[in-house]
Design a protein around this motif. Sequence first.
Motif, PDB file in Angstrom:
ATOM      1  N   GLN A 161     121.567 -86.254  27.075  1.00 19.97           N
ATOM      2  CA  GLN A 161     121.796 -86.919  25.872  1.00 19.97           C
ATOM      3  C   GLN A 161     122.245 -86.090  24.656  1.00 19.97           C
ATOM      4  O   GLN A 161     123.082 -86.481  24.111  1.00 19.97           O
ATOM      5  CB  GLN A 161     120.635 -87.736  25.432  1.00 19.97           C
ATOM      6  N   ILE A 162     121.677 -84.782  24.815  1.00 21.09           N
ATOM      7  CA  ILE A 162     122.268 -83.879  23.755  1.00 21.09           C
ATOM      8  C   ILE A 162     123.543 -83.307  24.025  1.00 21.09           C
ATOM      9  O   ILE A 162     124.530 -83.372  23.053  1.00 21.09           O
ATOM     10  CB  ILE A 162     121.379 -82.576  23.731  1.00 21.09           C
ATOM     11  N   LEU A 163     123.892 -82.981  25.463  1.00 17.64           N
ATOM     12  CA  LEU A 163     125.150 -82.444  25.677  1.00 17.64           C
ATOM     13  C   LEU A 163     126.398 -83.811  25.508  1.00 17.64           C
ATOM     14  O   LEU A 163     127.414 -83.380  25.365  1.00 17.64           O
ATOM     15  CB  LEU A 163     125.212 -82.136  27.210  1.00 17.64           C
ATOM     16  N   MET A 164     125.944 -85.047  25.892  1.00 18.29           N
ATOM     17  CA  MET A 164     126.638 -86.199  25.503  1.00 18.29           C
ATOM     18  C   MET A 164     127.180 -86.382  24.077  1.00 18.29           C
ATOM     19  O   MET A 164     128.157 -86.876  23.860  1.00 18.29           O
ATOM     20  CB  MET A 164     126.107 -87.551  26.072  1.00 18.29           C
ATOM     21  N   ASP A 165     126.456 -85.864  23.276  1.00 18.38           N
ATOM     22  CA  ASP A 165     126.778 -85.934  21.697  1.00 18.38           C
ATOM     23  C   ASP A 165     127.603 -84.614  21.385  1.00 18.38           C
ATOM     24  O   ASP A 165     128.329 -84.698  20.088  1.00 18.38           O
ATOM     25  CB  ASP A 165     125.415 -85.887  20.800  1.00 18.38           C
ATOM     26  N   LEU A 166     127.876 -83.562  21.956  1.00 14.16           N
ATOM     27  CA  LEU A 166     128.539 -82.625  21.762  1.00 14.16           C
ATOM     28  C   LEU A 166     129.797 -82.536  22.597  1.00 14.16           C
ATOM     29  O   LEU A 166     130.023 -82.943  23.769  1.00 14.16           O
ATOM     30  CB  LEU A 166     127.496 -81.173  22.111  1.00 14.16           C
ATOM     31  N   SER A 167     130.854 -81.981  21.589  1.00 16.64           N
ATOM     32  CA  SER A 167     132.052 -82.042  22.220  1.00 16.64           C
ATOM     33  C   SER A 167     132.924 -80.821  21.282  1.00 16.64           C
ATOM     34  O   SER A 167     133.378 -80.961  20.331  1.00 16.64           O
ATOM     35  CB  SER A 167     132.921 -83.261  21.720  1.00 16.64           C
ATOM     36  N   SER A 168     132.690 -79.734  22.003  1.00 16.89           N
ATOM     37  CA  SER A 168     133.495 -78.404  21.401  1.00 16.89           C
ATOM     38  C   SER A 168     133.947 -77.570  22.377  1.00 16.89           C
ATOM     39  O   SER A 168     133.408 -77.292  23.622  1.00 16.89           O
ATOM     40  CB  SER A 168     132.380 -77.806  20.670  1.00 16.89           C
ATOM     41  N   PRO A 169     134.974 -76.788  22.059  1.00 14.95           N
ATOM     42  CA  PRO A 169     135.383 -76.055  23.326  1.00 14.95           C
ATOM     43  C   PRO A 169     134.677 -74.649  23.434  1.00 14.95           C
ATOM     44  O   PRO A 169     134.844 -73.769  24.252  1.00 14.95           O
ATOM     45  CB  PRO A 169     136.696 -75.378  22.537  1.00 14.95           C
ATOM     46  N   TYR A 170     133.558 -74.595  22.535  1.00 16.07           N
ATOM     47  CA  TYR A 170     132.644 -73.563  22.466  1.00 16.07           C
ATOM     48  C   TYR A 170     131.311 -73.761  23.219  1.00 16.07           C
ATOM     49  O   TYR A 170     130.328 -72.966  23.141  1.00 16.07           O
ATOM     50  CB  TYR A 170     132.371 -72.812  21.073  1.00 16.07           C
ATOM     51  N   ILE A 171     131.150 -74.875  23.671  1.00 16.12           N
ATOM     52  CA  ILE A 171     130.081 -75.617  24.223  1.00 16.12           C
ATOM     53  C   ILE A 171     130.295 -76.161  25.664  1.00 16.12           C
ATOM     54  O   ILE A 171     131.205 -76.794  25.535  1.00 16.12           O
ATOM     55  CB  ILE A 171     129.339 -76.514  23.478  1.00 16.12           C
ATOM     56  N   VAL A 172     129.617 -75.761  26.708  1.00 18.53           N
ATOM     57  CA  VAL A 172     129.715 -76.381  27.985  1.00 18.53           C
ATOM     58  C   VAL A 172     129.676 -77.737  27.843  1.00 18.53           C
ATOM     59  O   VAL A 172     128.804 -78.420  27.586  1.00 18.53           O
ATOM     60  CB  VAL A 172     128.762 -75.697  29.139  1.00 18.53           C
ATOM     61  N   ARG A 173     130.965 -78.339  28.474  1.00 21.24           N
ATOM     62  CA  ARG A 173     130.859 -79.836  28.570  1.00 21.24           C
ATOM     63  C   ARG A 173     129.927 -80.385  29.763  1.00 21.24           C
ATOM     64  O   ARG A 173     129.728 -79.885  30.551  1.00 21.24           O
ATOM     65  CB  ARG A 173     132.158 -80.189  28.966  1.00 21.24           C
ATOM     66  N   MET A 174     129.341 -81.608  29.404  1.00 24.82           N
ATOM     67  CA  MET A 174     129.000 -82.644  30.584  1.00 24.82           C
ATOM     68  C   MET A 174     129.966 -83.581  30.985  1.00 24.82           C
ATOM     69  O   MET A 174     130.472 -84.123  30.020  1.00 24.82           O
ATOM     70  CB  MET A 174     127.788 -83.103  29.827  1.00 24.82           C
ATOM     71  N   PHE A 175     130.104 -83.783  32.235  1.00 26.86           N
ATOM     72  CA  PHE A 175     130.865 -84.957  32.712  1.00 26.86           C
ATOM     73  C   PHE A 175     130.091 -86.152  33.294  1.00 26.86           C
ATOM     74  O   PHE A 175     130.680 -87.109  33.123  1.00 26.86           O
ATOM     75  CB  PHE A 175     131.560 -84.235  33.869  1.00 26.86           C
ATOM     76  N   ASP A 176     128.824 -85.699  33.452  1.00 21.37           N
ATOM     77  CA  ASP A 176     128.072 -87.087  34.115  1.00 21.37           C
ATOM     78  C   ASP A 176     126.715 -86.931  34.465  1.00 21.37           C
ATOM     79  O   ASP A 176     126.218 -85.584  34.237  1.00 21.37           O
ATOM     80  CB  ASP A 176     128.656 -87.179  35.687  1.00 21.37           C
ATOM     81  N   PHE A 177     125.899 -87.864  34.401  1.00 22.60           N
ATOM     82  CA  PHE A 177     124.324 -87.863  34.501  1.00 22.60           C
ATOM     83  C   PHE A 177     124.212 -89.071  35.303  1.00 22.60           C
ATOM     84  O   PHE A 177     124.592 -90.177  35.328  1.00 22.60           O
ATOM     85  CB  PHE A 177     123.769 -88.081  33.283  1.00 22.60           C
ATOM     86  N   PHE A 178     123.338 -88.854  36.688  1.00 25.41           N
ATOM     87  CA  PHE A 178     123.137 -90.101  37.546  1.00 25.41           C
ATOM     88  C   PHE A 178     121.690 -89.552  38.196  1.00 25.41           C
ATOM     89  O   PHE A 178     121.397 -88.762  38.520  1.00 25.41           O
ATOM     90  CB  PHE A 178     124.426 -90.437  38.322  1.00 25.41           C
ATOM     91  N   THR A 179     121.291 -90.740  38.763  1.00 28.74           N
ATOM     92  CA  THR A 179     120.180 -90.742  39.599  1.00 28.74           C
ATOM     93  C   THR A 179     120.305 -91.153  40.898  1.00 28.74           C
ATOM     94  O   THR A 179     120.932 -92.107  41.340  1.00 28.74           O
ATOM     95  CB  THR A 179     118.910 -91.539  39.231  1.00 28.74           C
ATOM     96  N   GLU A 180     120.073 -90.257  41.976  1.00 24.84           N
ATOM     97  CA  GLU A 180     120.296 -90.933  43.526  1.00 24.84           C
ATOM     98  C   GLU A 180     118.995 -90.237  44.125  1.00 24.84           C
ATOM     99  O   GLU A 180     118.540 -89.111  44.253  1.00 24.84           O
ATOM    100  CB  GLU A 180     121.470 -90.146  43.864  1.00 24.84           C
ATOM    101  N   ALA A 181     118.528 -91.118  44.839  1.00 22.97           N
ATOM    102  CA  ALA A 181     117.330 -90.916  45.923  1.00 22.97           C
ATOM    103  C   ALA A 181     116.225 -90.356  45.159  1.00 22.97           C
ATOM    104  O   ALA A 181     115.857 -89.370  45.523  1.00 22.97           O
ATOM    105  CB  ALA A 181     117.528 -90.180  47.033  1.00 22.97           C
ATOM    106  N   ARG A 182     115.770 -90.762  43.785  1.00 22.02           N
ATOM    107  CA  ARG A 182     114.767 -90.331  43.064  1.00 22.02           C
ATOM    108  C   ARG A 182     115.050 -89.059  42.555  1.00 22.02           C
ATOM    109  O   ARG A 182     114.066 -88.528  41.912  1.00 22.02           O
ATOM    110  CB  ARG A 182     113.519 -90.297  43.935  1.00 22.02           C
ATOM    111  N   ASN A 183     116.135 -88.406  42.537  1.00 27.75           N
ATOM    112  CA  ASN A 183     116.576 -87.295  42.033  1.00 27.75           C
ATOM    113  C   ASN A 183     117.802 -87.395  40.961  1.00 27.75           C
ATOM    114  O   ASN A 183     118.509 -88.224  40.987  1.00 27.75           O
ATOM    115  CB  ASN A 183     117.150 -86.013  43.014  1.00 27.75           C
ATOM    116  N   ASP A 184     117.460 -86.794  39.650  1.00 31.48           N
ATOM    117  CA  ASP A 184     118.327 -86.863  38.673  1.00 31.48           C
ATOM    118  C   ASP A 184     119.369 -85.627  38.629  1.00 31.48           C
ATOM    119  O   ASP A 184     119.059 -84.551  39.208  1.00 31.48           O
ATOM    120  CB  ASP A 184     117.633 -86.820  37.259  1.00 31.48           C
ATOM    121  N   TYR A 185     120.598 -86.076  38.330  1.00 29.44           N
ATOM    122  CA  TYR A 185     121.722 -85.024  38.324  1.00 29.44           C
ATOM    123  C   TYR A 185     122.225 -84.749  37.041  1.00 29.44           C
ATOM    124  O   TYR A 185     122.755 -85.941  36.266  1.00 29.44           O
ATOM    125  CB  TYR A 185     122.486 -85.067  39.513  1.00 29.44           C
TER     126      TYR A 185
END
Length: 574
Positions: free
Chosen positions: A65-89
């Motif tokens: 959630q925090i990474l989704m709120d951040l958009s800066s060339p100086y911060i590592v970007r987040m592309f996706d968040f998902f759950t599969e087979a009871r594991n979060d990614y």
Amino acid sequence: MPKRSSTPTPDVIGKYRIINQIAQGGMGAVFKAVHPSLRRDVIIKKLTLRTGNSSIRERFKREAQILMDLSSPYIVRMFDFFTEARNDYIVLEFVDGMSLDKLLEKQQSLSPQLALLIFLDACYGLKHAHSKGIVHRDIKPGNILISRRAEVKLSDFGIASGEKENDSAAKQKTADSNATVVAPVREGITMTGAKLGTPAYMSPEQLDDSSSVDQRADIYSMGIMLYEMVTGTKPYKGDMSSDTLQAIRKGDYEPPERFAPKLPRFVSSLIKKMMRADKQKRFQSIDPVIKKIKRYLKKYDQHAIRVNLAQAVIATKEIRLPQSYQTRHHKAVRNSLIVVAVLAFMGLIAAGWFSKFFLNTVLRHWYTPVSLAMEMPENNLPDTDLPARAFFYVNDNKEIPLVDEAYKLPAMSNNIRDFYTPKAAKGAADGNEESAKKPNRKNVKVVTKPVYLKPGDYRVKIVEGPYIWWNSITVGKEAQTLEFNFLKNARRYLKVRTNAIDAQTGADITDQCKFMVETPKGLKDLATLPAESLLTGTVHRFHITAPGYHEEYFGLRIEWYEDELFLNGSLKKK
């Protein structure tokens, strides 16, 4: 250190094709994969859930959630968040390079200017996070990533806090994080008094209670990190002993200049203010830190520094980096001094060259000085400019080529050498005839500056006004002055063209006039004189008469080379 998994690496996770597994931990793993639509490498963080660990799952989601709120060339970007087979990614930007702690392991320490360049980019990332109400709480070199193109990015917001978080779950260590949890964990919250972060970089207030810290705790951690970057050591031990905790709370550490004696005062002062034990005495936001560093780095060539950073990241082992960088002003002064020195040296070379110093000394063995001397009638007019030039040719009895750079030194800018004529004596012109009553029989010797030729056979062409003279010469090792007297006592026949007008009306009265010239036998009509009666190189006196008009008189000095005279009279009526 994360363990390698003994289980096979999956070919696909969700929609992402897996390239390889990077790390494996007790509660998760890290993979390198390919984004299916962006066609770029990404990092996938996997969280393996277990019964009773819902707080860990909430923390994992919180990071997303925090990474989704951040958009800066100086911060590592987040592309996706998902759950599969009871594991979060979480799918994150892949930074092809290394972390700052790995760079410090390789280089030990960095120059103040290089350290500040990295530090400034990290400050930009932190400023963006603070503007969103997010406190990172785990600033350290391991969470600063540097790409092979010297791009700097802030990463790992696993224990970050935000404005929306009233209570926070304590962080357990995941596969790619070295953040330390130093407190009991309760379901769903961070207990008051809990310690979250990495002890060696934690502020005094974060050691007491991580749940209530603000952006000033991050500023403190940034100060610790800068200290380590320029000295190669940490100001405090990484343990949680009572002595270490007491030193942190008192701000009792060795000043950075003890380990880096040449550290600029600006950097030392910056570190000390950021590391104040009392948060009220630190910088209250990251903005003034950015402003100060920008002003400091403005004096330096930041592109050159960033190129060095990229080289250090790409290198497989330690490379020699500049210990310090010169300011643009010092570079400009140095470059100016170099230019002045080079110009002065070139000036000395040119002076020696054109003064024939080198030709007469260093190169004298290969080239022989040749001068030309001529006798010719002296010119009485001080402003006379009769061209006298010499051209040199190679006498090969075939092509007879004009001497070029292969046979004459580059000091000769062309193939023509002017003769140098002594200043002529004053003569008579239109009334100043007393100083030149006798015909001029005096000759003057003119000499060229030397030309430098290789020994051999040559032909020289001398051009003096309308005269051209050729001669073959042989140049040996000894300096030569060649004498030419073909113009000695030279005189030419004078041709006179006459014309006369009425001074008042401008009417042509030539047919009414007589044009007379003084001769040893008295006045003679020009119309009756033989064509070759008058010679140049003397003073001639002319009289123009016409019925009803005043006579007009001319006394003219005719130089030896002036062979045609246009005599125009303007007569006034009586």
